[in-house]
Write an enzyme that holds these catalytic residues in place. Structure first.
Site, PDB file in Angstrom:
ATOM      1  N   LYS A 137      28.816  41.902  46.111  1.00  4.88           N
ATOM      2  CA  LYS A 137      29.138  43.318  46.251  1.00  4.88           C
ATOM      3  C   LYS A 137      30.394  43.623  45.447  1.00  4.88           C
ATOM      4  CE  LYS A 137      31.673  45.560  49.161  1.00  4.88           C
ATOM      5  NZ  LYS A 137      32.295  46.540  48.245  1.00  4.88           N
TER       6      LYS A 137
ATOM      7  N   SER B 116      42.479  42.384  49.396  1.00  5.40           N
ATOM      8  CA  SER B 116      43.771  42.481  50.075  1.00  5.40           C
ATOM      9  C   SER B 116      43.883  41.468  51.211  1.00  5.40           C
ATOM     10  CB  SER B 116      43.924  43.882  50.650  1.00  5.40           C
ATOM     11  OG  SER B 116      42.884  44.128  51.567  1.00  5.40           O
ATOM     12  N   THR B 117      45.108  41.135  51.543  1.00  4.96           N
ATOM     13  CA  THR B 117      45.349  40.206  52.653  1.00  4.96           C
ATOM     14  C   THR B 117      44.837  40.801  53.963  1.00  4.96           C
ATOM     15  OG1 THR B 117      47.190  39.174  51.513  1.00  4.96           O
ATOM     16  CG2 THR B 117      47.163  38.950  53.906  1.00  4.96           C
TER      17      THR B 117
ATOM     18  N   GLU C  40      40.911  34.862  48.156  1.00  9.65           N
ATOM     19  CA  GLU C  40      41.962  35.017  47.156  1.00  9.65           C
ATOM     20  C   GLU C  40      42.583  36.379  47.414  1.00  9.65           C
ATOM     21  OE1 GLU C  40      43.847  36.371  44.384  1.00  9.65           O
ATOM     22  OE2 GLU C  40      42.200  36.104  42.937  1.00  9.65           O
TER      23      GLU C  40
ATOM     24  N   CYS D 255      46.715  40.765  41.143  1.00 13.10           N
ATOM     25  CA  CYS D 255      47.180  40.135  42.385  1.00 13.10           C
ATOM     26  C   CYS D 255      48.307  39.162  42.134  1.00 13.10           C
ATOM     27  CB  CYS D 255      46.027  39.463  43.100  1.00 13.10           C
ATOM     28  SG  CYS D 255      45.040  38.457  42.004  1.00 13.10           S
TER      29      CYS D 255
ATOM     30  N   GLU E 250      53.379  44.383  48.467  1.00 16.27           N
ATOM     31  CA  GLU E 250      52.650  44.410  47.194  1.00 16.27           C
ATOM     32  C   GLU E 250      52.393  45.867  46.806  1.00 16.27           C
ATOM     33  OE1 GLU E 250      48.674  42.752  47.349  1.00 16.27           O
ATOM     34  OE2 GLU E 250      48.859  42.029  45.298  1.00 16.27           O
TER      35      GLU E 250
HETATM   36  P1  ADP Z   1      42.024  46.269  47.366  1.00 18.55           P
HETATM   37  O1  ADP Z   1      43.274  46.431  48.148  1.00 18.55           O
HETATM   38  O2  ADP Z   1      42.128  45.372  46.204  1.00 18.55           O
HETATM   39  O3  ADP Z   1      41.256  47.512  47.167  1.00 18.55           O
HETATM   40  P2  ADP Z   1      40.293  45.559  49.514  1.00 18.55           P
HETATM   41  O4  ADP Z   1      40.556  44.319  50.252  1.00 18.55           O
HETATM   42  O5  ADP Z   1      40.453  46.845  50.164  1.00 18.55           O
HETATM   43  O6  ADP Z   1      41.141  45.365  48.234  1.00 18.55           O
HETATM   44  O7  ADP Z   1      38.846  45.531  48.876  1.00 18.55           O
HETATM   45  C1  ADP Z   1      38.300  44.417  48.259  1.00 18.55           C
HETATM   46  C2  ADP Z   1      36.826  44.375  48.504  1.00 18.55           C
HETATM   47  O8  ADP Z   1      36.591  44.209  49.894  1.00 18.55           O
HETATM   48  C3  ADP Z   1      36.092  45.633  48.114  1.00 18.55           C
HETATM   49  O9  ADP Z   1      34.873  45.257  47.521  1.00 18.55           O
HETATM   50  C4  ADP Z   1      35.872  46.337  49.439  1.00 18.55           C
HETATM   51  O10 ADP Z   1      34.760  47.167  49.434  1.00 18.55           O
HETATM   52  C5  ADP Z   1      35.658  45.173  50.368  1.00 18.55           C
HETATM   53  N1  ADP Z   1      35.949  45.428  51.793  1.00 18.55           N
HETATM   54  C6  ADP Z   1      36.779  46.339  52.344  1.00 18.55           C
HETATM   55  N2  ADP Z   1      36.779  46.232  53.677  1.00 18.55           N
HETATM   56  C7  ADP Z   1      35.949  45.217  54.005  1.00 18.55           C
HETATM   57  C8  ADP Z   1      35.543  44.605  55.235  1.00 18.55           C
HETATM   58  N3  ADP Z   1      35.988  44.998  56.416  1.00 18.55           N
HETATM   59  N4  ADP Z   1      34.686  43.571  55.168  1.00 18.55           N
HETATM   60  C9  ADP Z   1      34.229  43.122  53.980  1.00 18.55           C
HETATM   61  N5  ADP Z   1      34.567  43.672  52.821  1.00 18.55           N
HETATM   62  C10 ADP Z   1      35.425  44.693  52.804  1.00 18.55           C
END
Ligand code: ADP
Length: 801
Positions: free
Chosen positions: A193, A246-247, A267, A301, A398
């Site tokens: 995804k 994200s963390t 990661e 990152c 960050e």
């Molecule tokens: P960023 O801060 O880099 O946008 P995110 O962690 O929000 O990172 O998003 C990274 C990926 O994780 C995206 O593909 C997002 O759609 C997906 N994502 C966001 N929330 C969830 C969740 N609860 N479970 C699985 N995937 C998620």
């Protein structure tokens, strides 16, 4: 009148826009509406919930993308599950052929990928074109190699099964490659995804997999936001989740998968230190900062977002940085002369603005260049904060934008303390012209990657990943493979080898290779092959070549002492460049050679049959083995790594494999194709150049290769071939002072002579008078050959406090 200098200084920059026409045509072809790619088909193109994907530089909608429901996630997982056994059973070589085909297809479409990435993400075309997409292709090439080597290098391990992969928007296609290439190489199938802001290159990737005819279900791409991600994470039939983001979300996923038995790699975020010592080269440091924080708008990152400067040089560094910031260009990402593009989405821009305001409120000094930003689109200027305390929000959180904070330190110990004062641990860079300082600090930093006098360097051969809250698991290199394999129990090992045996010759599923012109007619008189050209033998004599029935069907040049000398000279001329080329380049040439040989498989097989009178099965087996051997050594080219020895002093010792130089190869009489290539390929894969004497009785298999070499981007002089009688030619090679090593396959008395003659310049020898089974993967190839093709250099480097 203006002087030239004034004219130069005041000269403006024009724009150099990259055309988006081909990208638009691709979007139009899909009606600007995308579904999911599941089980080898496009589904839900028109139905279901969907959302727009926007060009952040113009706020214009590019296309509509579908939102996968839990049912659609389930369908994708089922498709991956159904495809997995056959994908695994295809074996390492079959999968290597596929990954190689994908790499080539990405290269062929590289500009289209770059433009779409830039349109969708907002990153400068210079970066997508010169960094992201080439690294993507490199990742697939590299992992084609790991697929090829899996059975020997990861013996006892098998794939994990079905892998769910969730990636962010900052390097959309690159993160896809980091996830998909190792997963497929190890025999897994995937459901990936992409991030909701940047789905397009993943969909284009699905398109090219489809076009290549990749078996349905091996790669499934579903789009959607976090809800779709959560459904994938929660799916009971997924064996592993690989996540980059994200963390916060990483933490959610860790909790969601707890106790499920799913393997997990994460990661996550970072706040990487960029440490500058007073003895650093400040001009390089400034360019380093540009790469560290203004690369990809700072949406990286591992961005070096905390500059730690030694107090004595901090004012000078700040001054130089501000001057450099004035010259950076922010603007249309499609403009080839732009340094900083658009921020991916409005919410991201608001976060950056909010954090910058917070920095100002907390008392730090904010500096931005004097020029103004483009009016439309999501842009943010490069920003430098000084007078920052280590505990300030902007020093801890960050920001994920083009904003860097600068703090000072006095002693090396203090630099380490501030650097490690973070919950993250993704990367760090250390700048000092003093090797002792740099290598004293590097091991003390809590980070998965430490760059010395460089930053943001990535490659498929090196693992990347975090310490602490930056996550765990590595992507890239041998260490990255462990994320996609599991140890097999005894029963599974037996079952697996049975499946693999029955799947051998899985050519059925292998990709189509390009069509090339046929072989030369059988009655040609091949010449010698020296310096990339066909040359007549010096002596003007020819040797007859007989077929299995004893009829003369051709003649080949009878090389002499002078021809060997010319060939050695050509090999020497080519050596420096070939040995100095990257392992990746050599791998690519060998893959290309394999591809071109595969296109002529039939002709080579017929030729072998006619000459040797062998049965159909045996002759085609020899050709198949030869093609596979080219894949094997292409794989090894960038993987026969050196080692790091833990010598018990304050240092580490780098054991580097280096080529030997010019090698003389006297090929075995039997197996005229596989035997010949089994010597030539490892030698050149490791960076040697060669003078090869092919089988005296059946030299045509080697001379037929001239044209294959010519069409494979092999530089002239890397492989030189002198046909003739072994007794005349081998001793000349053995005695030649400019030949650095000799491999000899022939009768024992001759081998003894070769070893004696080699004493002149003490060249390395590898001789054998035994019959080798060239088809046996343990006897006919492997590390023995790689070791003979290299010599180890140990470099002692100070390391540790
Ligand atoms: P960023 O801060 O880099 O946008 P995110 O962690 O929000 O990172 O998003 C990274 C990926 O994780 C995206 O593909 C997002 O759609 C997906 N994502 C966001 N929330 C969830 C969740 N609860 N479970 C699985 N995937 C998620």
């Amino acid at each position: 009148m203006t002087s030239i200098r004034e004219a130069y200084d005041t000269m403006g920059w024009g724009t150099a826009p990259e055309s988006a026409a081909t990208a638009q045509a691709w979007l139009d072809k899909h009606g600007k509406r995308f579904g999911h790619y599941v089980g080898g088909e496009w589904v839900s193109r028109d139905g279901g919930e969907g959302f727009a994907t926007i060009n952040p530089a113009t706020s214009v909608e590019l296309a509509r993308v579908a939102q996968a429901s839990p049912e659609e996630v389930d369908a994708a997982v089922k498709a991956a599950r159904a495809a997995q056994p056959a994908w695994q059973a295809l074996g390492g070589h079959g999968r290597a052929r596929w990954l190689y085909a994908i790499a080539r297809e990405i290269q062929r479409n590289s500009r289209l990928f770059s433009v779409i990435e830039t349109l969708d993400n907002g990153k400068p075309i210079r970066e997508s074109r010169d960094i992201d997409i080439p690294l993507v292709a490199r990742h697939f090439y590299h992992h084609a190699g790991w697929a090829q080597l899996m059975e020997t290098e990861l013996a006892g391990y098998g794939p994990v099964g079905v892998v769910g992969q969730i990636i962010p928007w900052n390097f959309p296609l690159l993160m896809l490659a980091w996830k998909i290439a190792p997963a497929l190489a190890m025999g897994n199938t995937v459901v990936l995804k992409p991030a909701e802001y940047t789905s397009l290159t993943a969909l284009l990737f699905a398109d090219i997999c489809h076009g290549l005819g990749l078996p349905p279900g091996v790669v499934n791409i579903i789009t959607g936001d976090g809800k779709t991600g959560a459904a994938l994470v929660g799916h009971p039939d997924v064996d592993k989740i690989a996540f980059t983001g994200s963390t916060e979300v990483g933490r959610i996923i860790r909790i969601a998968t707890a106790g499920s038995g799913k393997k997990l790699s994460l990661e996550l975020g970072g706040k990487s230190p960029f440490i500058v010592f007073e003895d650093a080269d400040l001009d390089s440091v400034v360019e380093g900062v540009v790469d560290a924080i203004w690369f990809n708008q700072g949406q990286v990152c591992c961005a070096g977002s905390r500059i730690l400067a030694q107090e004595s040089i901090a004012p000078r560094l700040i001054e130089k940085l501000r001057a450099r910031m004035e010259t950076l260009r922010v603007g249309s990402p499609l403009d080839k002369s732009v340094d900083i593009g658009a921020i991916v989405a409005p919410v991201q821009l608001e976060t950056i603005q909010g954090l910058v305001q917070k920095g100002i409120d907390e008392g730090a000094t904010c500096w931005q260049p004097s020029w103004s930003l483009p009016k439309d689109g999501l842009f943010y200027p490069p920003t430098l904060f000084t007078d920052v305390t280590p505990a300030a929000t902007i020093a801890q959180v960050e920001i994920f934008g083009p904003v860097v904070v600068l703090m000072t330190f006095r002693t090396p110990a203090e630099s380490v303390e501030i650097a490690n004062n973070t919950r993250y641990g993704l990367a760090a860079s250390v700048w000092s012209e003093n090797l002792n300082t740099a290598l004293d600090i590097a091991p003390q930093l809590k980070a998965g990657t430490v760059w010395v006098n460089c930053t943001n360097m990535f490659d498929a051969a090196s693992g990347f990943g975090g310490y602490r809250e930056s996550g765990y698991g590595r992507e890239g290199g041998r260490e990255g493979l462990w994320e996609y394999v599991k140890h097999l129990g005894r029963d599974e090992r037996v079952a697996r080898s049975e499946v693999e045996q029955s799947a051998k010759g899985g050519v059925l599923l292998a990709p189509r290779s390009s069509q090339l012109p046929g072989l030369p007619p059988i009655d040609r008189t091949p010449k010698l092959y020296i310096g990339g050209r066909q040359v007549r033998p010096d002596g003007g004599y020819a040797l007859p070549v007989l077929d299995a029935a004893g009829n003369q069907i051709a003649s080949v040049g009878r090389g002499n002492r002078k021809d060997i000398r010319n060939a050695v000279e050509a090999a020497h001329q080519a050596l420096e460049k070939w040995a100095g080329s990257t392992a990746h380049t050599r791998a690519q040439v060998l893959y290309y050679f394999a591809e071109n040989l595969a296109a002529r498989e039939q002709e080579f097989s017929e030729r072998l049959g006619r000459l040797t009178g062998r049965a159909a099965a045996e002759k085609s087996r020899e050709v198949a083995i030869s093609i596979e051997r080219a894949f094997t050594y292409a794989a090894w080219a960038d993987k026969y790594d050196g080692r790091v020895h833990a010598t018990p002093f304050r240092n580490v010792t780098l054991a580097m494999n280096e080529p030997i130089g010019v090698l003389g190869l006297v090929a075995p009489e039997q197996a005229p194709l596989a035997g010949f290539l089994s010597l030539v390929l490892p030698a050149v894969a490791m960076g040697n150049t060669v003078v090869a004497v092919p089988s005296e009785r059946w030299p045509l298999l080697a001379t037929d290769l001239y044209q294959v070499f010519d069409t494979s981007d092999l530089p002239g002089g890397v492989i030189n071939i002198v046909t003739g009688t072994r007794k005349e030619l081998a001793p000349v090679l053995a005695a030649h002072d400019d030949v650095d090593g000799i491999w000899f396959y022939g009768p024992r008395e001759e081998a003894a002579e070769i070893e004696k003659l080699s004493a002149g310049n003490m060249k390395r020898t590898a001789v054998s008078w035994k019959d080798v089974d060239w088809a046996d993967p343990h006897e006919g190839q492997g590390e023995t050959f790689l070791r003979e093709a290299t010599q180890v250099k140990n470099i002692w480097v100070p390391y540790g406090a």
